[in-house]
Design a protein around this motif. Structure first.
Motif, PDB file in Angstrom:
ATOM      1  N   THR A  55       0.839  -1.208   0.000  1.00  0.00           N
ATOM      2  CA  THR A  55       0.000   0.000   0.000  1.00  0.00           C
ATOM      3  C   THR A  55       0.870   1.253   0.000  1.00  0.00           C
ATOM      4  O   THR A  55       0.448   2.311  -0.424  1.00  0.00           O
ATOM      5  N   GLN A  56       2.104   1.118   0.516  1.00  0.00           N
ATOM      6  CA  GLN A  56       3.072   2.224   0.445  1.00  0.00           C
ATOM      7  C   GLN A  56       4.438   1.613   0.271  1.00  0.00           C
ATOM      8  O   GLN A  56       4.665   0.473   0.651  1.00  0.00           O
ATOM      9  N   GLY A  57       5.374   2.426  -0.221  1.00  0.00           N
ATOM     10  CA  GLY A  57       6.744   1.946  -0.344  1.00  0.00           C
ATOM     11  C   GLY A  57       6.956   1.230  -1.659  1.00  0.00           C
ATOM     12  O   GLY A  57       6.070   1.192  -2.512  1.00  0.00           O
ATOM     13  N   LYS A  58       8.132   0.642  -1.795  1.00  0.00           N
ATOM     14  CA  LYS A  58       8.521   0.119  -3.087  1.00  0.00           C
ATOM     15  C   LYS A  58       9.228  -1.223  -2.935  1.00  0.00           C
ATOM     16  O   LYS A  58      10.137  -1.369  -2.107  1.00  0.00           O
ATOM     17  N   MET A  59       8.766  -2.191  -3.704  1.00  0.00           N
ATOM     18  CA  MET A  59       9.439  -3.488  -3.737  1.00  0.00           C
ATOM     19  C   MET A  59       9.990  -3.670  -5.145  1.00  0.00           C
ATOM     20  O   MET A  59       9.235  -3.772  -6.108  1.00  0.00           O
ATOM     21  N   THR A  60      11.314  -3.650  -5.278  1.00  0.00           N
ATOM     22  CA  THR A  60      11.938  -3.815  -6.591  1.00  0.00           C
ATOM     23  C   THR A  60      12.398  -5.257  -6.725  1.00  0.00           C
ATOM     24  O   THR A  60      13.123  -5.760  -5.866  1.00  0.00           O
ATOM     25  N   ILE A  61      11.967  -5.910  -7.801  1.00  0.00           N
ATOM     26  CA  ILE A  61      12.317  -7.311  -7.998  1.00  0.00           C
ATOM     27  C   ILE A  61      12.937  -7.472  -9.377  1.00  0.00           C
ATOM     28  O   ILE A  61      12.355  -7.065 -10.382  1.00  0.00           O
ATOM     29  N   ALA A  62      14.140  -8.039  -9.412  1.00  0.00           N
ATOM     30  CA  ALA A  62      14.840  -8.227 -10.695  1.00  0.00           C
ATOM     31  C   ALA A  62      14.063  -9.223 -11.553  1.00  0.00           C
ATOM     32  O   ALA A  62      13.310 -10.042 -11.031  1.00  0.00           O
ATOM     33  N   PRO A  63      14.254  -9.155 -12.875  1.00  0.00           N
ATOM     34  CA  PRO A  63      13.537 -10.079 -13.759  1.00  0.00           C
ATOM     35  C   PRO A  63      14.147 -11.477 -13.699  1.00  0.00           C
ATOM     36  O   PRO A  63      14.935 -11.864 -14.555  1.00  0.00           O
ATOM     37  N   VAL A  64      13.814 -12.213 -12.664  1.00  0.00           N
ATOM     38  CA  VAL A  64      14.359 -13.562 -12.497  1.00  0.00           C
ATOM     39  C   VAL A  64      13.199 -14.548 -12.453  1.00  0.00           C
ATOM     40  O   VAL A  64      12.044 -14.160 -12.286  1.00  0.00           O
ATOM     41  N   VAL A  65      13.532 -15.834 -12.588  1.00  0.00           N
ATOM     42  CA  VAL A  65      12.501 -16.878 -12.512  1.00  0.00           C
ATOM     43  C   VAL A  65      12.365 -17.323 -11.055  1.00  0.00           C
ATOM     44  O   VAL A  65      13.346 -17.711 -10.414  1.00  0.00           O
ATOM     45  N   PHE A  66      11.140 -17.256 -10.545  1.00  0.00           N
ATOM     46  CA  PHE A  66      10.863 -17.713  -9.187  1.00  0.00           C
ATOM     47  C   PHE A  66      10.263 -19.110  -9.223  1.00  0.00           C
ATOM     48  O   PHE A  66       9.382 -19.389 -10.034  1.00  0.00           O
ATOM     49  N   GLY A  67      10.758 -19.957  -8.333  1.00  0.00           N
ATOM     50  CA  GLY A  67      10.081 -21.224  -8.072  1.00  0.00           C
ATOM     51  C   GLY A  67       9.420 -21.047  -6.725  1.00  0.00           C
ATOM     52  O   GLY A  67      10.017 -20.477  -5.812  1.00  0.00           O
ATOM     53  N   TYR A  68       8.185 -21.532  -6.577  1.00  0.00           N
ATOM     54  CA  TYR A  68       7.461 -21.275  -5.326  1.00  0.00           C
ATOM     55  C   TYR A  68       6.847 -22.567  -4.815  1.00  0.00           C
ATOM     56  O   TYR A  68       6.158 -23.267  -5.548  1.00  0.00           O
ATOM     57  N   LEU A  69       7.140 -22.879  -3.576  1.00  0.00           N
ATOM     58  CA  LEU A  69       6.549 -24.049  -2.945  1.00  0.00           C
ATOM     59  C   LEU A  69       5.605 -23.546  -1.862  1.00  0.00           C
ATOM     60  O   LEU A  69       6.043 -23.141  -0.792  1.00  0.00           O
ATOM     61  N   PRO A  70       4.303 -23.513  -2.158  1.00  0.00           N
ATOM     62  CA  PRO A  70       3.372 -22.932  -1.183  1.00  0.00           C
ATOM     63  C   PRO A  70       3.202 -23.835   0.029  1.00  0.00           C
ATOM     64  O   PRO A  70       3.616 -24.993   0.020  1.00  0.00           O
ATOM     65  N   GLN A  71       2.589 -23.250   1.041  1.00  0.00           N
ATOM     66  CA  GLN A  71       2.442 -23.974   2.295  1.00  0.00           C
ATOM     67  C   GLN A  71       1.319 -25.002   2.220  1.00  0.00           C
ATOM     68  O   GLN A  71       1.440 -26.100   2.735  1.00  0.00           O
ATOM     69  N   HIS A  72       0.219 -24.632   1.585  1.00  0.00           N
ATOM     70  CA  HIS A  72      -0.941 -25.537   1.582  1.00  0.00           C
ATOM     71  C   HIS A  72      -1.084 -26.142   0.206  1.00  0.00           C
ATOM     72  O   HIS A  72      -1.330 -25.457  -0.765  1.00  0.00           O
ATOM     73  N   LEU A  73      -0.935 -27.449   0.154  1.00  0.00           N
ATOM     74  CA  LEU A  73      -0.837 -28.086  -1.145  1.00  0.00           C
ATOM     75  C   LEU A  73      -2.026 -28.984  -1.430  1.00  0.00           C
ATOM     76  O   LEU A  73      -2.095 -29.595  -2.462  1.00  0.00           O
ATOM     77  N   ASN A  74      -2.924 -29.106  -0.479  1.00  0.00           N
ATOM     78  CA  ASN A  74      -3.868 -30.217  -0.577  1.00  0.00           C
ATOM     79  C   ASN A  74      -4.888 -30.121  -1.703  1.00  0.00           C
ATOM     80  O   ASN A  74      -5.442 -31.116  -2.098  1.00  0.00           O
ATOM     81  N   GLN A  75      -5.135 -28.901  -2.258  1.00  0.00           N
ATOM     82  CA  GLN A  75      -6.166 -28.788  -3.296  1.00  0.00           C
ATOM     83  C   GLN A  75      -5.915 -29.762  -4.443  1.00  0.00           C
ATOM     84  O   GLN A  75      -6.751 -30.580  -4.773  1.00  0.00           O
TER      85      GLN A  75
END
Length: 219
Positions: A55-75
């Protein structure tokens, strides 16, 4: 620099979830994000994976590939898909059978390749999702409390495996509530409780008296 957070706030109405967050992640870092439930860890991950904006401030993220392992996988575990189908079909770039087989072997899951996801234990399903996250060849791997479903023996293996990836230059962001898990030497710690309580190396964290188990007994 892969991630730079500058004065990031997240507010819902009058409640502040993240307050003036500042930190940065460089290539090859191993960052542990810790903090109690409700401290804003999940919200921070949502910002990093672009599911939410500050809502405020700045998050700068380089153009990289993210792999994400979420916490809840059961779906998706309820889908009548096999391990192989989940791995083959879940990536935009269809991974090669060779890449899938290699990772299945490394994760000791090769014999279960054609088993339906529904028939796997929670820990086995978790391994499938670890493989899936790695198939995209990520530059940054985000693990959200990854070992909650893993049995202790595999947990050891899992962390040494993640350290090996980190040694090879992969950046690791590891959200955990258990400090004994995966705190590798040379790694960094970001302790959150709405605001940043600590950001620095694991060694500095220990020097400040945040010993595992917390309390010091004077003899």
């Amino acid at each position: 620099m892969i991630i730079q957070a500058e004065h990031v706030f997240v507010e819902y109405g009058t409640s502040v979830v993240l307050k003036d967050i500042q930190f940065q992640v460089n290539k090859g870092d191993y960052l542990n994000i810790i903090g109690p439930n409700g401290s804003g860890k999940t919200t921070l991950i949502k910002i990093l994976t672009n599911l939410q904006k500050p809502t405020q401030g700045k998050m700068t993220i380089a153009p990289v590939v993210f792999g994400y392992l979420p916490q809840h996988l059961n779906q998706s575990a309820k889908l009548p898909a096999t391990v192989y189908e989940v791995l083959k079909l879940s990536n935009a770039k269809r991974p090669s059978n060779e890449a899938i087989d290699t990772l299945l072997k490394e994760m000791e899951m090769f014999d279960l390749k054609y088993h339906p996801m529904q028939r796997l234990s929670g820990g086995e399903q978790q391994r499938v999702y670890i493989i899936r996250a790695l198939l995209s060849n990520p530059d940054v791997l985000i693990l959200d409390e990854p070992t909650s479903a893993l049995d202790p023996n595999f947990r050891q293996f899992f962390y040494s495996y993640i350290e090996k990836l980190n040694d090879q230059g992969m950046t690791i962001i590891h959200v955990t509530h258990d400090l004994s898990d995966g705190l590798r030497h040379g790694s960094k710690i970001l302790e959150l409780d709405q605001e940043v309580k600590f950001f620095g190396t694991f060694e500095q964290y220990q020097l400040l008296g945040h010993k595992k188990g917390g309390h010091h007994h004077h003899v």
